[in-house]
Motif scaffolding. Structure first.
Motif, PDB file in Angstrom:
ATOM      1  N   THR A  50     -13.528   1.573  -1.984  1.00  0.00           N
ATOM      2  CA  THR A  50     -13.032   2.735  -1.220  1.00  0.00           C
ATOM      3  C   THR A  50     -12.131   2.257  -0.087  1.00  0.00           C
ATOM      4  O   THR A  50     -12.247   2.704   1.042  1.00  0.00           O
ATOM      5  CB  THR A  50     -14.215   3.525  -0.613  1.00  0.00           C
ATOM      6  N   HIS A  51     -11.256   1.324  -0.387  1.00  0.00           N
ATOM      7  CA  HIS A  51     -10.497   0.667   0.671  1.00  0.00           C
ATOM      8  C   HIS A  51      -9.098   1.239   0.861  1.00  0.00           C
ATOM      9  O   HIS A  51      -8.434   1.579  -0.118  1.00  0.00           O
ATOM     10  CB  HIS A  51     -10.407  -0.833   0.362  1.00  0.00           C
ATOM     11  N   SER A  52      -8.658   1.285   2.132  1.00  0.00           N
ATOM     12  CA  SER A  52      -7.329   1.864   2.412  1.00  0.00           C
ATOM     13  C   SER A  52      -6.187   0.974   1.913  1.00  0.00           C
ATOM     14  O   SER A  52      -5.048   1.416   1.822  1.00  0.00           O
ATOM     15  CB  SER A  52      -7.161   2.117   3.916  1.00  0.00           C
ATOM     16  N   TRP A 191      -5.362  -9.044  14.112  1.00  0.00           N
ATOM     17  CA  TRP A 191      -5.231  -7.617  13.886  1.00  0.00           C
ATOM     18  C   TRP A 191      -5.435  -7.373  12.401  1.00  0.00           C
ATOM     19  O   TRP A 191      -5.194  -8.242  11.557  1.00  0.00           O
ATOM     20  CB  TRP A 191      -3.961  -6.989  14.453  1.00  0.00           C
ATOM     21  N   SER A 192      -5.970  -6.199  12.102  1.00  0.00           N
ATOM     22  CA  SER A 192      -6.406  -5.883  10.752  1.00  0.00           C
ATOM     23  C   SER A 192      -5.229  -5.791   9.780  1.00  0.00           C
ATOM     24  O   SER A 192      -4.136  -5.386  10.166  1.00  0.00           O
ATOM     25  CB  SER A 192      -7.142  -4.547  10.792  1.00  0.00           C
ATOM     26  N   ASP A 193      -5.491  -6.144   8.528  1.00  0.00           N
ATOM     27  CA  ASP A 193      -4.463  -5.944   7.500  1.00  0.00           C
ATOM     28  C   ASP A 193      -4.598  -4.558   6.853  1.00  0.00           C
ATOM     29  O   ASP A 193      -3.903  -4.231   5.906  1.00  0.00           O
ATOM     30  CB  ASP A 193      -4.512  -7.062   6.443  1.00  0.00           C
ATOM     31  N   ASP A 194      -5.490  -3.738   7.377  1.00  0.00           N
ATOM     32  CA  ASP A 194      -5.653  -2.379   6.838  1.00  0.00           C
ATOM     33  C   ASP A 194      -4.600  -1.463   7.464  1.00  0.00           C
ATOM     34  O   ASP A 194      -4.438  -1.462   8.683  1.00  0.00           O
ATOM     35  CB  ASP A 194      -7.049  -1.829   7.179  1.00  0.00           C
ATOM     36  N   PRO A 195      -3.900  -0.679   6.644  1.00  0.00           N
ATOM     37  CA  PRO A 195      -2.814   0.148   7.197  1.00  0.00           C
ATOM     38  C   PRO A 195      -3.294   1.262   8.120  1.00  0.00           C
ATOM     39  O   PRO A 195      -2.505   1.803   8.889  1.00  0.00           O
ATOM     40  CB  PRO A 195      -2.144   0.727   5.944  1.00  0.00           C
TER      41      PRO A 195
HETATM   42 MG    MG Z   1      -9.280  -5.765   6.113  1.00  0.00          MG
END
Ligand code: MG
Ligand code: PML
Length: 260
Positions: A50-52, A191-195
């Protein structure tokens, strides 16, 4: 009854396995007594699916008995720096890293590295003496593993510090504390790699965990972690600590001393 402790690790990618060029989607680390292994596997599978960053077509969960004894660490002192733009956030990050003795040029070099390396599975180790990335893991990076924090203890700490009670904060704090507690670590930048997540941090033993509310723009899939070292004498021992040493966070009220 004392249970054996297990390391539970997950990694997920899209476009094939990571080592075959797949894009990193998600990863996760847990350290739990045997009766909790099943629940943690489910939690990590749920995180991956369920990842962005997208739906993975490769997912691996690894469960392994940990034979070494656990080391308990207090979570780093935490402070939130609120900024109005990611440009301002980068200035705050640069100032904090400079306080750790890192030159501006190196700091900007690593900002560029993180901008370019969206989707590295692990972290980059950067030597501030030679101005070079010194791990040789390329796209894999160094994956800090074997660490966890008991949920209730984390929640009490997060409430006291007025931080979100999210697994993201728990996992980031656990990792930052493990990394900062090695004497070869000068600082960490993340910092996160999630958008859909733009908060990041600079951490060190002295500065503590300095959250910065914006370090990139929404929609941006770049991000990751840099561990700064200064002429690390034994890089293999450092990597072994990051990957293998079992660490558990434990916050006691008596540990809540201000460091900075
Ligand atoms: Mg991540
Ligand atoms: C990640 O998502 O992988 C890193 C998140 C870092 C910041 C967490 C926070 O303190 O809000």
């Amino acid at each position: 009854m004392q249970h054996d402790i297990y390391s539970v690790r997950m990694r997920a990618a899209k476009g094939g396995k990571h080592e075959e060029g797949g894009k990193h989607i998600s990863g996760g680390e847990k350290l739990v007594p045997y009766p909790e292994v099943k629940d943690r596997v489910i939690t990590l599978v749920d995180k991956a699916l369920t990842h962005s960053r997208g739906n993975p077509d490769f997912l691996q969960v690894q469960v392994e008995l940990v034979r070494e004894s656990l080391t308990y660490l207090s979570p780093l002192h935490s402070q939130t720096n609120r900024v109005s733009s990611f440009h301002e956030g980068r200035v705050v990050a640069a100032n904090l890293l400079e306080k750790c003795g890192i030159h501006r040029k190196v700091i900007h070099q690593t900002f560029t590295l993180l901008e370019q390396h969206g989707g590295l599975r692990g972290a980059i180790i950067f030597d501030i003496h030679s101005d070079k990335r010194i791990d040789t893991r390329e796209k894999k990076g160094i994956r800090v593993s074997r660490m966890d924090w008991e949920q209730q203890n984390f929640e009490r700490w997060a409430e006291k510090n007025q931080l979100p009670l999210t697994s993201r904060v728990k996992e980031a704090m656990t990792l930052a504390t493990k990394v900062a507690n090695h004497s070869d670590t000068v600082a960490e930048l993340c910092w996160s790699d999630d958008p859909d997540y733009i908060t990041g941090y600079v951490a060190s033993k002295k500065l503590g965990y300095q959250r910065i509310s914006k370090l990139k723009e929404y929609g941006d899939k770049s991000g990751g972690r840099v561990f700064f070292v200064n002429r690390c004498k034994n890089i293999e021992a450092y990597i072994d600590y990051l990957e293998k040493k079992p660490i558990f966070l434990d916050w006691g009220v008596e540990n809540d001393t201000q460091i900075n």
